[in-house]
Scaffold this active site. Structure first.
Site, PDB file in Angstrom:
ATOM      1  N   ASP A 103      13.920 103.823 156.315  1.00 12.50           N
ATOM      2  CA  ASP A 103      13.706 105.233 156.091  1.00 12.50           C
ATOM      3  C   ASP A 103      15.045 105.827 155.645  1.00 12.50           C
ATOM      4  O   ASP A 103      16.098 105.218 155.859  1.00 12.50           O
ATOM      5  CB  ASP A 103      13.231 105.878 157.395  1.00 12.50           C
ATOM      6  CG  ASP A 103      13.115 107.371 157.306  1.00 12.50           C
ATOM      7  OD1 ASP A 103      12.514 107.867 156.332  1.00 12.50           O
ATOM      8  OD2 ASP A 103      13.648 108.064 158.196  1.00 12.50           O
ATOM      9  N   LYS A 150       4.331 103.544 153.306  1.00 13.97           N
ATOM     10  CA  LYS A 150       5.507 102.764 153.703  1.00 13.97           C
ATOM     11  C   LYS A 150       5.095 101.359 154.141  1.00 13.97           C
ATOM     12  O   LYS A 150       5.702 100.363 153.736  1.00 13.97           O
ATOM     13  CB  LYS A 150       6.266 103.468 154.838  1.00 13.97           C
ATOM     14  CG  LYS A 150       7.012 104.712 154.420  1.00 13.97           C
ATOM     15  CD  LYS A 150       7.853 105.249 155.567  1.00 13.97           C
ATOM     16  CE  LYS A 150       8.627 106.485 155.163  1.00 13.97           C
ATOM     17  NZ  LYS A 150       9.612 106.899 156.181  1.00 13.97           N
ATOM     18  N   ASP A 153      13.143 106.478 162.023  1.00 14.00           N
ATOM     19  CA  ASP A 153      13.298 107.352 163.187  1.00 14.00           C
ATOM     20  C   ASP A 153      12.085 108.211 163.492  1.00 14.00           C
ATOM     21  O   ASP A 153      11.986 108.784 164.583  1.00 14.00           O
ATOM     22  CB  ASP A 153      14.491 108.295 162.961  1.00 14.00           C
ATOM     23  CG  ASP A 153      14.167 109.383 161.956  1.00 14.00           C
ATOM     24  OD1 ASP A 153      14.086 110.561 162.357  1.00 14.00           O
ATOM     25  OD2 ASP A 153      13.982 109.060 160.773  1.00 14.00           O
ATOM     26  N   ASN A 188       6.218 108.852 161.124  1.00 14.69           N
ATOM     27  CA  ASN A 188       5.701 108.290 159.876  1.00 14.69           C
ATOM     28  C   ASN A 188       6.330 106.934 159.535  1.00 14.69           C
ATOM     29  O   ASN A 188       6.020 106.344 158.506  1.00 14.69           O
ATOM     30  CB  ASN A 188       5.915 109.262 158.712  1.00 14.69           C
ATOM     31  CG  ASN A 188       7.377 109.549 158.426  1.00 14.69           C
ATOM     32  OD1 ASN A 188       8.189 109.674 159.349  1.00 14.69           O
ATOM     33  ND2 ASN A 188       7.740 109.644 157.164  1.00 14.69           N
ATOM     34  N   SER A 220      11.000 106.048 151.744  1.00 18.96           N
ATOM     35  CA  SER A 220      11.301 107.361 152.295  1.00 18.96           C
ATOM     36  C   SER A 220      10.281 108.429 151.942  1.00 18.96           C
ATOM     37  O   SER A 220       9.804 108.499 150.804  1.00 18.96           O
ATOM     38  CB  SER A 220      12.684 107.822 151.796  1.00 18.96           C
ATOM     39  OG  SER A 220      12.954 109.151 152.196  1.00 18.96           O
ATOM     40  N   ARG A 238       5.654 122.076 153.552  1.00 21.40           N
ATOM     41  CA  ARG A 238       7.086 122.340 153.428  1.00 21.40           C
ATOM     42  C   ARG A 238       7.502 122.444 151.963  1.00 21.40           C
ATOM     43  O   ARG A 238       8.293 123.312 151.589  1.00 21.40           O
ATOM     44  CB  ARG A 238       7.885 121.230 154.127  1.00 21.40           C
ATOM     45  CG  ARG A 238       7.823 121.288 155.645  1.00 21.40           C
ATOM     46  CD  ARG A 238       8.530 120.117 156.281  1.00 21.40           C
ATOM     47  NE  ARG A 238       7.802 118.877 156.083  1.00 21.40           N
ATOM     48  CZ  ARG A 238       8.297 117.662 156.347  1.00 21.40           C
ATOM     49  NH1 ARG A 238       9.540 117.532 156.778  1.00 21.40           N
ATOM     50  NH2 ARG A 238       7.563 116.584 156.172  1.00 21.40           N
ATOM     51  N   GLU A 294      17.888 115.799 157.378  1.00 21.13           N
ATOM     52  CA  GLU A 294      16.574 115.835 156.753  1.00 21.13           C
ATOM     53  C   GLU A 294      16.756 116.656 155.483  1.00 21.13           C
ATOM     54  O   GLU A 294      16.947 117.878 155.542  1.00 21.13           O
ATOM     55  CB  GLU A 294      15.548 116.470 157.687  1.00 21.13           C
ATOM     56  CG  GLU A 294      15.224 115.659 158.920  1.00 21.13           C
ATOM     57  CD  GLU A 294      14.353 114.442 158.621  1.00 21.13           C
ATOM     58  OE1 GLU A 294      13.628 114.476 157.589  1.00 21.13           O
ATOM     59  OE2 GLU A 294      14.397 113.477 159.406  1.00 21.13           O
ATOM     60  N   ASP A 323      15.954 109.832 155.541  1.00 26.59           N
ATOM     61  CA  ASP A 323      16.383 111.031 156.250  1.00 26.59           C
ATOM     62  C   ASP A 323      16.470 110.782 157.754  1.00 26.59           C
ATOM     63  O   ASP A 323      15.515 110.294 158.377  1.00 26.59           O
ATOM     64  CB  ASP A 323      15.414 112.173 155.980  1.00 26.59           C
ATOM     65  CG  ASP A 323      15.425 112.588 154.518  1.00 26.59           C
ATOM     66  OD1 ASP A 323      15.290 113.782 154.247  1.00 26.59           O
ATOM     67  OD2 ASP A 323      15.585 111.713 153.643  1.00 26.59           O
TER      68      ASP A 323
END
Length: 290
Positions: A87, A220, A243, A246, A175, A132, A96, A89
């Protein structure tokens, strides 16, 4: 693993393992005698009849001692991985990016709150990502360069990738962030592949529209399997690090799935977790010495 690991802590770990029928066959220090990291590898023997209770107790002891305690089966694949995916971020970088874009647009708190919910697994990533991104409609693309220049690598990232590249391991960024920033990291760290989300830009402004396919949890996991299949790599020879909620799907299918400085839900769900040391601690899990 920790900044310092004393013998009293080692004794507590060995005692816990003995309560589950595991005996110590060897103990070796993987870290250098001096430096910021300490790591001991304990090789164990015996039937592990109840792995889930042991795993829960390992997490509790890790928190109590302020150490990373990781247990994993020994295998040739563990020591010789061929593919490692990450990943971006809050894993490869200490931010992020979508939150940083939101700050530039003056809506930082609104977007950060949605990000937190998504990373904790409280809301669906795809829905949260679209929500977002829509808030960034009209953001000037010139902001991207400023944010990219300020991004900080996570502790240990450069050391980890230098060693993975030396070992000939293929690497990839998978990502839910943006390709624009992922490609900067690719060049900086010598990463083989990048799969991330595209920012749609029209007339120098972000449109706030998500470009399909969105790299979410299932994507992913699918990409990890696709890369392994294309290179004839067994999934047992793969490493995945992330982290957020997802990331759990890819962590679950990788030979070594590591939750890195993760939210509680992710740390509890992943088979391995690193919370105290930096990204280069992944090398200890591969049996590498300093």
């Amino acid at each position: 693993m920790g900044r310092q690991v004393g013998y009293p802590a080692l004794r507590q770990v060995i005692t816990l393992l003995a309560e589950h029928g595991l005996s110590l066959s060897s103990l070796e220090r993987l870290s250098a005698a001096t430096g910021g990291n300490a790591c001991f590898e304990l090789c164990l023997q015996g039937p592990l009849e109840q792995p889930l209770p042991l795993r829960a107790q390992v997490l509790e002891l890790s928190a109590a001692l302020g150490l990373d305690i990781v247990y994993q089966p020994e295998s040739a694949q563990r020591r010789h991985p061929r593919l490692a995916v990450f990943d971006m971020d809050s894993t490869l970088i200490e931010a992020e990016v979508i939150d940083e874009l939101a700050k530039a647009a003056g809506i930082g708190e609104r977007v950060a709150a949605i990000t937190e919910q998504a990373m904790r697994g409280e809301i669906d990533f795809r829905a949260s990502f679209k929500a977002r991104l829509a808030l960034l409609d009209g953001l000037d693309v010139a902001v991207l360069d400023d944010i990219g220049a300020q991004l900080r690598l996570s502790e240990g990232a450069e050391r980890l990738f230098a060693e993975l590249n030396r070992m000939g391991v293929k690497t990839a960024i998978l990502s839910g962030g943006f390709t624009y920033f992922a490609k900067q990291l690719q060049k900086r760290l010598g990463i083989t592949y990048v799969f991330a989300n595209e920012l749609q830009v029209v007339d120098g402004k972000c449109t706030g529209v998500a470009v399909e396919p969105i790299v979410d949890a299932q994507r992913k996991a699918d990409l990890l399997q696709q890369l392994a299949r294309e290179h004839g790599i067994d999934l047992r020879e793969t490493v995945a690090v992330g982290d957020g909620a997802n990331d759990l799907a890819m962590l679950a299918i990788a030979g070594l799935g590591v939750a890195f400085r993760a939210k509680p839900l992710v740390r509890q769900s992943a088979r391995q977790a690193i919370s105290v040391l930096g990204l280069d601690a992944v090398l200890y899990l591969l049996g590498r010495r300093d």
